[in-house]
Design an enzyme around this catalytic site. Structure first.
Site, short mmCIF file in Angstrom:
data_model
loop_
_atom_site.label_atom_id
_atom_site.label_comp_id
_atom_site.label_asym_id
_atom_site.label_seq_id
_atom_site.Cartn_x
_atom_site.Cartn_y
_atom_site.Cartn_z
N CYS A 1 0.73 -1.10 -0.09
CA CYS A 1 0.08 0.00 -0.12
C CYS A 1 0.76 1.35 -0.15
O CYS A 1 1.99 1.15 0.62
CB CYS A 1 -1.16 0.05 1.38
SG CYS A 1 -1.81 -1.55 1.31
N ARG B 1 4.72 0.20 -6.08
CA ARG B 1 4.81 -0.56 -4.91
C ARG B 1 3.85 -1.83 -4.85
O ARG B 1 3.93 -2.73 -4.19
CB ARG B 1 4.33 0.31 -3.68
CG ARG B 1 5.48 1.46 -3.47
CD ARG B 1 4.60 2.42 -2.40
NE ARG B 1 4.62 1.66 -1.11
CZ ARG B 1 5.25 1.90 0.03
NH1 ARG B 1 6.55 2.41 -0.20
NH2 ARG B 1 5.07 1.36 1.24
N TRP C 1 -3.27 -2.42 -1.34
CA TRP C 1 -2.87 -4.17 -1.78
C TRP C 1 -3.67 -4.88 -0.69
O TRP C 1 -3.24 -4.73 0.48
CB TRP C 1 -1.48 -4.01 -1.57
CG TRP C 1 -0.83 -5.40 -2.31
CD1 TRP C 1 -0.42 -5.73 -3.54
CD2 TRP C 1 -0.52 -6.78 -1.39
NE1 TRP C 1 -0.03 -7.03 -3.41
CE2 TRP C 1 -0.11 -7.62 -2.27
CE3 TRP C 1 -0.93 -7.06 -0.11
CZ2 TRP C 1 0.20 -9.03 -1.87
CZ3 TRP C 1 -0.56 -8.30 0.18
CH2 TRP C 1 -0.08 -9.35 -0.77
N ASN D 1 -1.52 1.99 6.13
CA ASN D 1 -0.72 0.69 5.64
C ASN D 1 -0.60 -0.11 6.82
O ASN D 1 -0.30 0.53 7.78
CB ASN D 1 0.47 1.25 5.04
CG ASN D 1 0.42 2.12 3.58
OD1 ASN D 1 -0.65 2.09 3.03
ND2 ASN D 1 1.58 2.40 3.27
N GLY D 2 -0.51 -1.47 6.51
CA GLY D 2 -0.14 -2.22 7.66
C GLY D 2 -1.38 -3.04 8.10
O GLY D 2 -2.52 -3.14 7.23
N GLU E 1 17.97 -17.10 -8.90
CA GLU E 1 17.54 -15.69 -9.19
C GLU E 1 16.81 -15.67 -10.76
O GLU E 1 15.84 -14.94 -10.93
CB GLU E 1 18.79 -14.94 -9.24
CG GLU E 1 18.47 -13.29 -9.58
CD GLU E 1 17.29 -12.65 -8.75
OE1 GLU E 1 16.77 -13.28 -7.61
OE2 GLU E 1 17.20 -11.39 -9.08
N LYS F 1 13.19 -14.27 -11.52
CA LYS F 1 12.86 -13.16 -12.33
C LYS F 1 11.89 -13.56 -13.58
O LYS F 1 10.86 -12.94 -13.58
CB LYS F 1 14.35 -12.90 -13.03
CG LYS F 1 14.75 -11.33 -12.97
CD LYS F 1 14.60 -10.56 -11.80
CE LYS F 1 14.23 -10.67 -10.88
NZ LYS F 1 14.71 -10.10 -9.53
N GLU G 1 8.19 -14.27 -11.77
CA GLU G 1 7.57 -13.02 -11.52
C GLU G 1 6.89 -12.03 -12.21
O GLU G 1 5.94 -11.49 -12.14
CB GLU G 1 8.16 -12.36 -10.29
CG GLU G 1 9.53 -11.69 -10.94
CD GLU G 1 10.20 -11.00 -9.62
OE1 GLU G 1 9.84 -10.74 -8.76
OE2 GLU G 1 11.58 -10.89 -9.67
N HIS H 1 18.30 -36.08 -8.94
CA HIS H 1 17.36 -36.33 -7.76
C HIS H 1 15.97 -36.02 -7.79
O HIS H 1 15.41 -35.67 -7.11
CB HIS H 1 18.07 -35.86 -6.53
CG HIS H 1 19.28 -36.03 -6.44
ND1 HIS H 1 19.53 -37.42 -6.01
CD2 HIS H 1 20.46 -35.51 -6.55
CE1 HIS H 1 21.00 -37.42 -5.97
NE2 HIS H 1 21.61 -36.35 -6.17
N LYS I 1 6.27 -3.99 -4.37
CA LYS I 1 7.86 -3.87 -4.31
C LYS I 1 8.26 -3.78 -2.90
O LYS I 1 9.35 -4.06 -2.67
CB LYS I 1 7.79 -2.21 -4.75
CG LYS I 1 9.33 -1.76 -5.02
CD LYS I 1 10.19 -2.73 -6.05
CE LYS I 1 11.64 -2.34 -6.10
NZ LYS I 1 12.29 -3.59 -6.65
C1 F6R Z 1 12.06 -10.00 -6.60
C2 F6R Z 1 11.86 -8.96 -5.73
C3 F6R Z 1 11.65 -9.64 -4.22
C4 F6R Z 1 12.32 -9.00 -2.93
C5 F6R Z 1 12.04 -9.32 -1.76
C6 F6R Z 1 12.49 -8.80 -0.80
O1 F6R Z 1 12.62 -9.28 -7.86
O2 F6R Z 1 11.94 -8.08 -5.65
O3 F6R Z 1 11.77 -11.30 -4.19
O4 F6R Z 1 13.62 -9.04 -3.26
O5 F6R Z 1 10.25 -8.97 -1.57
O6 F6R Z 1 12.64 -7.26 -0.51
P1 F6R Z 1 13.76 -6.41 0.00
O7 F6R Z 1 14.99 -6.50 -0.60
O8 F6R Z 1 13.02 -4.95 -0.31
O9 F6R Z 1 13.78 -6.79 1.51
#
Ligand code: F6R
Length: 614
Positions: A2, A27, A75, A101-102, A487, A491, A494, A510, A609
């Site tokens: 949010c 976000r 959100w 927010n929260g 990673e 990527k 997502e 395995h 985000k």
């Molecule tokens: C993936 C991504 C998320 C963040 C995760 C942690 O591309 O961005 O997996 O890495 O939500 O976020 P931070 O780094 O802000 O703690």
């Protein structure tokens, strides 16, 4: 997650708030809303499901006047994303409007109590409970709004950043925070609020980061009054923002994600600036220098993180163990915080977080602190909660990362971890001076090597179109490239919504090998490092089962190239720095597959985000 934006001043609030909501879109959200005290003193609330543009269309012919207002991107947590559950929420009398927010964890018993007192609710949200509670306290105690908010917040359990406006006091906004960030911007003769700096930076660079459990009354004539929940007043510290508006624009790129991928050579230079001293062959990280004895004598390092930051942590483990010879454990913050971990007082706990606000990582370090550990943060967002909760740390200094999928923040986390590993290794004398100096020299070449890899962009773009059909992908790597495989898979899933999994290459036998057929693309990171021969054998096993192999190889490689269906070359580097190069083609591959599938790359569905709820 949010987002909050607010304005009190002499200008029309609506334009500032809508622009702020657009800035907060990155976000992640599913509905948006705005509350204004209009020029004829009505408190109006407009809200819609979906994007901010829906809200703009909805309000086009409505009264949008007013010099004070609050706005929100939601959100969904409690109650589905719809117009009714969107924020702001009215109090029962419709005199107050609140954005939040929260999560208010004890909203159910509070709601039951309020229903017993005759209050009725229109939404399914915990937020509406809070504003009804505030109004109920105001009525039953016959007190002012500020006191009522203080009393209400003393009785809620959970996390919040809130902003309230009051129809009966049209020059005042009340804000508070606990566990969710809130920033107050100080303008010439006006005030701005934001859940981060992005909606504020255009208007002022003077900000106050509200502290945990602080509540502020912002009044146009009287200025600011900040207290804690016990009503003890504090003098706020005014900070200077170090971001500029151009960092929040796409600068001609189609998406923020692509811009951020291309920014990496420059952003790495910023991370290394002043820390990697080539002329004197030194690494100077003040967060380590100030606590050098702690690092020299550390029994163990525990790294807590989530998502992409967790992948960076895993690479951090490999390099710190290899160079500095300190055992490193890597923990998902969400698991660590709930499993009563063993922590010694000579342990160092490192939290890695781009946003600096991830709820689980914040809770993990609060727990580690309570058990006596020394806390070190690696974060990107200056002034965010995690750096404020740690004893020491290093900012990654890559500016705002707007694309939801982390790219430049990941490579900056890696370079920060490289600097940490190098400085501890140097202090502990676990590597020779010659080796240390050769790594310092090599690290300096990385930005140029990334520039070279970025030239693959067009080639990867054309190649990516082939894979819009794919339902699954597998990513394999060994050693330093195993976390890169994780990673790469994250990527892709997502932003393209294609299912993808990363494995250590040897684990394939395995189980995952059962999936291999002509349809399954397997991305193998097969650069020339310690495990090269082993990974060649793994590729042979895939080929024997007719799998489609896309490999990332070291420039000049022929062996892996010859047995792959497609290869991308990256420059050679020291083994421990390979991940920062091998991840770049994988970022581009995900990006181009996702755009070929017309995905909303910068704001993929369901993602946020900054994950401020657990
Ligand atoms: C993936 C991504 C998320 C963040 C995760 C942690 O591309 O961005 O997996 O890495 O939500 O976020 P931070 O780094 O802000 O703690």
């Amino acid at each position: 997650m949010c987002g909050i934006v607010g304005y009190v001043g002499k200008r029309d609030a609506y334009e500032i708030l809508i622009k702020g909501l657009h800035r907060l879109e990155y976000r992640g959200y599913d509905s948006a809303g705005i509350a204004l005290i209009s020029d004829n003193n009505d408190l109006v609330v407009y809200k819609t499901k979906g994007k901010v543009i829906n809200l703009e269309n909805h309000t086009a012919d409505l009264n949008r006047s007013g010099k004070i207002g609050i706005a929100h991107t939601r959100w969904a947590t409690h109650g589905e994303p719809n117009d009714i559950n969107a924020h702001p929420h009215f109090s029962g009398s419709k005199s107050l409007a609140l954005i939040h927010n929260g999560i208010i964890e004890n909203y159910k018993p509070l709601k039951e109590e309020l229903i017993a007192q005759g209050k009725t609710f229109v939404s399914d949200t915990d937020t509406e409970v809070l504003i009804q509670l505030i109004e109920y306290i105001q009525e039953s105690h016959n007190c002012d709004l500020f006191t009522a908010v203080q009393m209400a917040l003393n009785s809620v359990v959970g996390a919040y950043a809130i902003a309230i406006i009051n129809k009966n006091d049209p020059e005042t906004m009340i804000v508070a925070r606990k566990g969710s960030p809130l920033i107050i911007g100080i303008g010439e003769d006006d005030f701005f609020i934001g859940s981060d700096a992005t909606p504020i930076v255009e208007y002022t660079d003077k900000v106050i980061y509200l502290e945990e459990e602080q509540i502020a009354k912002i009044n146009l004539k009287e200025g600011l009054k900040i207290t804690d929940l016990k009503n003890i007043e504090t003098t706020p510290i005014i900070n200077k923002l170090n971001i500029n508006i151009s960092q929040l624009e796409k600068a001609g790129y189609e998406h923020f994600m692509l811009k951020e991928i291309f920014e990496q050579p420059e952003s790495l230079i910023n991370t290394l600036k002043g820390r990697l001293k080539i002329d004197t062959k030194e690494v100077k990280l003040s967060g380590i220098i100030d606590n050098v004895e702690k690092f020299r004598k550390a029994r163990r390092i525990i790294i807590c993180a989530c998502g992409t930051s967790w992948h960076a942590a895993l690479i951090g483990k490999y390099i710190i163990e290899e160079l500095a010879r300190i055992p490193v454990e890597v923990e998902y913050s969400s698991e660590f915080r709930y499993r009563n971990p063993i922590i010694y007082d000579d342990d160092i706990v490192i939290a890695i977080s781009q946003s600096g606000e991830t709820a689980d990582t914040l809770a993990a370090i609060v727990l580690a602190k309570s058990k006596g550990a020394f806390l070190f943060g690696i974060c990107n967002v200056v002034g965010s909660s995690i750096p404020r909760a740690t004893h020491s740390g290093a900012y990654t200094h890559v500016g705002p990362e707007i694309g939801v999928a982390s790219t430049k923040a990941f490579t900056a986390q890696l370079s920060t971890l490289f600097l940490i590993a190098l400085s501890i290794a140097h202090e502990r004398k676990t590597i020779s001076n010659e080796y240390f100096e050769s790594l310092v020299d090599e690290l300096q070449t990385i930005p140029d090597k990334i520039r070279e890899i970025l030239k693959l962009n067009e080639q990867i773009k054309n190649f990516a179109k082939t894979f819009t059909y794919a339902k699954n992908f597998i990513y394999l790597g060994r050693g330093y490239n195993y976390p890169v495989a994780l990673e790469g898979a994250l990527k892709l899933k997502e932003i393209s919504y294609i299912h993808a999994e990363g494995y250590p290459a040897a684990e394939m036998k395995h189980g995952p090998i059962a999936l291999i057929d002509e349809e399954l693309p397997v991305v193998v990171i097969a650069t020339k490092n310690g495990n090269y021969d082993k990974i060649v054998s793994n590729i042979e096993e895939i080929k024997a089962r007719k799998g489609y192999v896309i490999s990332i190889v070291t420039k000049g490689d022929t062996q892996v190239k010859n047995i792959s269906n497609f290869s991308f070359e990256i420059p050679d580097t020291a083994d421990c720095f390979v991940p920062i190069l091998s991840v770049i083609p994988l970022q581009l591959l995900s990006y181009h597959i996702a755009t070929a599938k017309n995905r909303d790359v910068d704001q993929p569905r369901n993602l946020a985000k900054s994950v401020t709820v657990e």
